[in-house]
Design an enzyme around this catalytic site. Structure first.
Site, PDB file in Angstrom:
ATOM      1  N   GLN A 119      25.063  42.455  37.736  1.00 55.69           N
ATOM      2  CA  GLN A 119      24.830  43.717  38.222  1.00 55.69           C
ATOM      3  C   GLN A 119      24.739  44.982  36.981  1.00 55.69           C
ATOM      4  OE1 GLN A 119      26.237  45.488  42.090  1.00 55.69           O
ATOM      5  NE2 GLN A 119      27.460  46.410  41.054  1.00 55.69           N
ATOM      6  N   GLY A 178      33.229  50.161  49.174  1.00 54.40           N
ATOM      7  CA  GLY A 178      34.323  50.216  50.048  1.00 54.40           C
ATOM      8  C   GLY A 178      35.567  49.157  49.964  1.00 54.40           C
ATOM      9  N   TYR A 179      36.470  49.043  50.966  1.00 54.75           N
ATOM     10  CA  TYR A 179      37.552  48.105  50.796  1.00 54.75           C
ATOM     11  C   TYR A 179      38.190  48.150  49.350  1.00 54.75           C
ATOM     12  CZ  TYR A 179      40.622  45.268  53.709  1.00 54.75           C
ATOM     13  OH  TYR A 179      41.629  44.831  54.442  1.00 54.75           O
ATOM     14  N   ASP A 199      31.152  42.127  38.020  1.00 52.86           N
ATOM     15  CA  ASP A 199      29.838  42.031  38.380  1.00 52.86           C
ATOM     16  C   ASP A 199      28.801  42.151  37.335  1.00 52.86           C
ATOM     17  OD1 ASP A 199      29.857  41.762  41.558  1.00 52.86           O
ATOM     18  OD2 ASP A 199      31.091  43.752  41.194  1.00 52.86           O
ATOM     19  N   GLY A 245      31.749  47.984  37.392  1.00 54.38           N
ATOM     20  CA  GLY A 245      32.956  46.831  36.678  1.00 54.38           C
ATOM     21  C   GLY A 245      32.170  45.657  36.120  1.00 54.38           C
ATOM     22  N   GLY A 259      40.727  47.312  41.134  1.00 54.71           N
ATOM     23  CA  GLY A 259      39.355  47.136  40.277  1.00 54.71           C
ATOM     24  C   GLY A 259      38.757  48.520  40.457  1.00 54.71           C
ATOM     25  N   HIS A 260      38.384  48.974  41.689  1.00 53.12           N
ATOM     26  CA  HIS A 260      37.749  50.169  41.889  1.00 53.12           C
ATOM     27  C   HIS A 260      38.487  51.267  41.465  1.00 53.12           C
ATOM     28  CE1 HIS A 260      36.354  47.599  45.272  1.00 53.12           C
ATOM     29  NE2 HIS A 260      35.189  47.973  44.768  1.00 53.12           N
ATOM     30  N   HIS A 275      40.064  48.441  45.853  1.00 53.15           N
ATOM     31  CA  HIS A 275      41.320  47.663  45.400  1.00 53.15           C
ATOM     32  C   HIS A 275      41.557  48.034  43.898  1.00 53.15           C
ATOM     33  CE1 HIS A 275      38.336  45.399  43.295  1.00 53.15           C
ATOM     34  NE2 HIS A 275      37.704  45.004  44.224  1.00 53.15           N
TER      35      HIS A 275
HETATM   36  O1  PAF Z   1      28.957  46.534  43.087  1.00 53.15           O
HETATM   37  C1  PAF Z   1      28.927  46.896  44.644  1.00 53.15           C
HETATM   38  O2  PAF Z   1      29.851  47.144  45.050  1.00 53.15           O
HETATM   39  C2  PAF Z   1      27.454  47.313  44.970  1.00 53.15           C
HETATM   40  O3  PAF Z   1      26.756  46.187  44.568  1.00 53.15           O
HETATM   41  C3  PAF Z   1      27.028  48.562  44.814  1.00 53.15           C
HETATM   42  C4  PAF Z   1      26.795  48.723  43.234  1.00 53.15           C
HETATM   43  C5  PAF Z   1      28.011  49.755  45.183  1.00 53.15           C
HETATM   44  C6  PAF Z   1      25.594  49.030  45.229  1.00 53.15           C
HETATM   45  O4  PAF Z   1      25.814  48.818  46.773  1.00 53.15           O
END
Ligand code: PAF
Length: 279
Positions: free
Chosen positions: A153, A31-32, A150, A147, A36-37, A34
């Site tokens: 990740q 959430g929150y 990260d 993205g 990027g999302h 921006h």
């Molecule tokens: O990148 C994130 O915002 C978090 O790590 C994710 C992938 C949503 C998992 O909670």
């Protein structure tokens, strides 16, 4: 667009979509939102007939001294952005919906999770892998969007999907930056004006490093030293790490050869920011 709070309701929507032959894209977020999302949601909308955006601040990926309690939240704003961008459903469960009181099953990974952010955040990727696995099982997406901001990740999730045979494609999307170069992040809201200015040193350091690599520099230590020197000149910045690793396995290397990830984590005041480039 619907906001769904329970696993049961989301599953019944997904069942109907599957009957109707829809394809499903998942954008996992905390959430929150921006730009990027938003770029991930846009890509998901382009590539699928239905898009689920999960908005869930996942408690098990925060360490005991981290910012779980203060992590910024604004569901109304997030829902508006999702709707405007073309998402079909926002999945916004409460923590109790995702984790039973006696929850005790985790998805963990060796290797890729141990270096970079894993050194200072030893339980972080276990929390990420667990919640993302749950979201994959609940949503059964055809594609899921993450993205490059990260980067560790992204590499970890790709490896998890391969290792555990999740039947979906992971789509990595480029870093979105502010006009002055700062990578977009929900945590940028923690920065006061002076810190916001100081935070530009991450991009400055990385840009200098990338120029060296693109100019043919092969020595990892020379490139990381040049980046460190720039960041260390900023009084508000404290380096957590500056590293160059292989992009596929995040292995330590001393010579730049093939595709590499140059990743940094830097405290600006109390706020820990990450950024990277891949060449
Ligand atoms: O990148 C994130 O915002 C978090 O790590 C994710 C992938 C949503 C998992 O909670």
């Amino acid at each position: 667009m619907k906001i769904v709070n329970t696993v049961e309701e989301l599953r019944s929507i997904i069942k109907e979509w599957r009957k109707a032959g829809e394809t499903i894209g998942l954008v996992p977020t905390m959430g929150y939102l921006h730009e990027g999302h938003q770029s991930l949601i846009k890509k998901a909308v382009e590539e699928n007939t239905k898009v689920v955006v999960s908005v869930f601040v996942n408690p098990i990926q925060f360490g005991p001294t981290e910012d779980l309690a203060t992590y910024p939240r604004d569901l109304d704003r997030d829902a508006k952005l999702c709707e405007e961008t073309g998402a079909s459903v926002v999945f916004h469960p409460e923590p109790e919906e995702m984790y039973y009181d006696d929850f005790c099953t985790y998805v963990d990974m060796d290797g890729l999770t141990k270096g970079l952010c894993g050194k200072t955040r030893p339980t972080h990727f276990r929390g990420v892998c667990t919640v993302v696995s749950k979201l994959f099982n609940i949503t059964t997406p055809d594609k899921a969007y993450f993205g490059q901001k990260d980067a560790q990740q992204l590499a970890v999730i790709r490896r998890m999907v391969r290792d555990l045979n999740f039947p979906l494609e992971i789509v990595g999307c480029p870093i979105i930056r502010e006009e002055d170069g700062l990578a977009k992040s929900s945590r940028n809201t923690y920065l006061n004006p002076e810190e916001r200015q100081a935070a530009l040193v991450l991009h400055r350091g990385l840009a200098a490093g990338e120029e060296l690599v693109r100019g043919g520099e092969k020595s990892v230590s020379k490139v990381t030293s040049a980046i460190r020197e720039i960041i260390e000149n900023e009084p508000l910045a404290k380096i957590d790490y500056v590293e160059i690793v292989s992009w596929d396995g995040l292995d330590e290397i001393s010579e730049i050869d093939g595709e590499v990830l140059c990743a940094i984590a830097v405290y600006i005041g109390k706020t820990r920011l990450i950024d990277n480039f891949i060449v």
